[in-house]
Design a protein around this motif. Structure first.
Motif, short mmCIF file in Angstrom:
data_model
loop_
_atom_site.label_atom_id
_atom_site.label_comp_id
_atom_site.label_asym_id
_atom_site.label_seq_id
_atom_site.Cartn_x
_atom_site.Cartn_y
_atom_site.Cartn_z
N ARG A 1 63.19 105.47 54.91
CA ARG A 1 63.14 104.44 53.89
C ARG A 1 62.52 105.00 52.59
N ALA A 2 61.56 105.93 52.74
CA ALA A 2 60.91 106.50 51.56
C ALA A 2 61.95 107.16 50.66
N ILE A 3 62.81 107.97 51.26
CA ILE A 3 63.78 108.68 50.41
C ILE A 3 64.87 107.75 49.92
N SER A 4 65.25 106.80 50.75
CA SER A 4 66.28 105.85 50.32
C SER A 4 65.79 105.07 49.10
N HIS A 5 64.53 104.62 49.17
CA HIS A 5 63.97 103.85 48.06
C HIS A 5 63.80 104.73 46.82
N TRP A 6 63.40 105.98 47.04
CA TRP A 6 63.20 106.89 45.91
C TRP A 6 64.52 107.11 45.16
N VAL A 7 65.59 107.36 45.93
CA VAL A 7 66.89 107.59 45.30
C VAL A 7 67.35 106.35 44.54
N ARG A 8 67.16 105.18 45.17
CA ARG A 8 67.65 103.96 44.52
C ARG A 8 66.84 103.65 43.25
N CYS A 9 65.52 103.91 43.30
CA CYS A 9 64.70 103.70 42.10
C CYS A 9 65.09 104.67 41.00
N GLU A 10 65.28 105.93 41.39
CA GLU A 10 65.64 106.95 40.40
C GLU A 10 66.95 106.56 39.72
N ARG A 11 67.91 106.11 40.52
CA ARG A 11 69.21 105.75 39.96
C ARG A 11 69.08 104.52 39.06
N ALA A 12 68.30 103.54 39.51
CA ALA A 12 68.12 102.33 38.70
C ALA A 12 67.46 102.68 37.36
N MET A 13 66.49 103.60 37.39
CA MET A 13 65.83 103.99 36.14
C MET A 13 66.79 104.72 35.22
N ARG A 14 67.65 105.57 35.81
CA ARG A 14 68.61 106.29 34.98
C ARG A 14 69.61 105.33 34.35
N ARG A 15 69.99 104.29 35.12
CA ARG A 15 70.98 103.34 34.60
C ARG A 15 70.34 102.26 33.74
N GLY A 16 69.00 102.19 33.77
CA GLY A 16 68.33 101.13 33.03
C GLY A 16 68.42 99.77 33.70
N GLU A 17 68.60 99.78 35.04
CA GLU A 17 68.69 98.51 35.77
C GLU A 17 67.31 98.09 36.28
N ASP A 18 67.25 96.90 36.89
CA ASP A 18 66.02 96.47 37.55
C ASP A 18 65.75 97.38 38.74
N LEU A 19 64.49 97.55 39.06
CA LEU A 19 64.17 98.35 40.25
C LEU A 19 64.55 97.57 41.49
N PRO A 20 64.98 98.26 42.54
CA PRO A 20 65.42 97.54 43.75
C PRO A 20 64.27 96.79 44.41
N MET A 21 64.59 95.61 44.92
CA MET A 21 63.61 94.81 45.67
C MET A 21 63.81 95.13 47.14
N SER A 22 62.78 94.89 47.92
CA SER A 22 62.91 95.23 49.33
C SER A 22 61.99 94.38 50.18
N ARG A 23 62.46 94.06 51.38
CA ARG A 23 61.63 93.33 52.34
C ARG A 23 60.85 94.30 53.21
N PHE A 24 61.13 95.57 53.07
CA PHE A 24 60.54 96.56 53.99
C PHE A 24 59.01 96.50 54.05
N PRO A 25 58.32 96.43 52.92
CA PRO A 25 56.85 96.40 53.01
C PRO A 25 56.33 95.24 53.84
N VAL A 26 56.96 94.06 53.71
CA VAL A 26 56.53 92.90 54.50
C VAL A 26 56.76 93.15 55.98
N VAL A 27 57.96 93.64 56.30
CA VAL A 27 58.30 93.89 57.70
C VAL A 27 57.34 94.93 58.30
N LEU A 28 57.09 95.99 57.53
CA LEU A 28 56.20 97.05 58.02
C LEU A 28 54.79 96.49 58.22
#
Lengths: 112, 158
Positions: free
Chosen positions: B110-137
């Protein structure tokens, strides 16, 4: 006079007031330390049920995984010397995750 | 929500609640596979949008490392359960150890998946991805911790 400005200007500009490279460097250090703890416990796990050739092979692989992470962190820490370090490459990120997964899988194989 | 029978046409669209860009809901698996491909293709990540401020990338990197440490702590905890609770019944001990190890592995992925998605969102200027993972963990770690307290207190021997 303009020369003096020329040598001073870029230096002040190149210093990150938020110390971002330094914080990132220390984050890699912390993570290497965490990896050392996890690797020690994984190594201890391999010798838990006695010493035999198979457990020694797994122990060696655990050490390799830790050394790989160490090398990765070292490279990244050296990159942090630059005033504006380039972003982490996905390959390095995958390799760091792979080291963690390797520790989990190798240790899980020696559970008992 | 915005499409429902609202107060009227005069109501302006609230700027605080922008219409979220349509998430690929149906193609969840397909987008996950695309994300995994990005892990191994730095040049494809670089093709997306523009390079963000290096400080944002470093902050994302530190978040990635923090998640990786969490993963390593869970993995180490799994080994610790097996090694330091020798008087607990073997199936229970193994189950707890495996849950922690699997959680650690999941956390690392999940760490790398989130890192890639954040990096891509920042490059595209989109909102950062939201996730339920922290709550579940968080909930999962709470449950496991409670279980361990019970095990340590009552000592279910094998």
């Amino acid at each position: 006079m303009p020369e003096g400005k020329g040598t001073h200007g870029p230096r002040t500009l190149d210093r990150d007031p938020g110390l971002q490279p330094e914080r990132t460097r220390l984050a890699w250090r912390r993570t290497t330390l965490a990896c050392a703890v996890a690797a020690s416990l994984a190594g201890r796990q391999t010798l838990h049920s006695g010493i035999d050739p198979a457990s020694l092979v797994v122990l060696a692989l655990v050490v390799v995984a830790w050394l790989a992470f160490l090398a990765l962190a070292h490279r990244r820490i050296r990159a942090m010397r630059m005033p504006r370090p380039p972003a982490l490459s996905p390959r390095a990120a995958v390799a760091a995750v792979a080291c963690t997964l390797a520790l989990a899988v190798l240790g899980a194989a020696m559970l008992g | 929500m915005t499409e429902s029978s609202g107060p009227g046409p005069s109501e302006p669209t609230r700027p605080s609640e922008p219409a979220r860009p349509a998430e690929p809901r149906g193609g969840g698996l397909a987008s996950a596979v695309a994300d995994v491909r990005l892990w191994f293709a730095p040049e494809r990540l670089r093709d997306e949008g523009g390079t963000p401020d290096y400080r944002f990338s470093l902050a994302n990197e530190r978040t990635f490392l923090a998640w990786l440490r969490t993963a390593m702590a869970l993995v180490g905890g799994g080994f610790a359960v097996d090694q330091f609770l020798p008087e607990t019944a073997r199936p229970l001990r193994l189950a707890l150890a495996l849950i922690l190890l699997a959680g650690g592995a999941l956390c690392a992925l999940r760490a790398i998946s989130h890192w890639v998605r954040c990096e891509r969102a920042m490059r595209r200027g989109e909102d950062l991805p939201m996730s339920r993972f922290p709550v579940v963990l968080g909930l999962a770690v709470g449950v496991v911790a409670l279980l361990m307290v019970i095990v340590a207190a009552f000592g279910w021997r094998g």
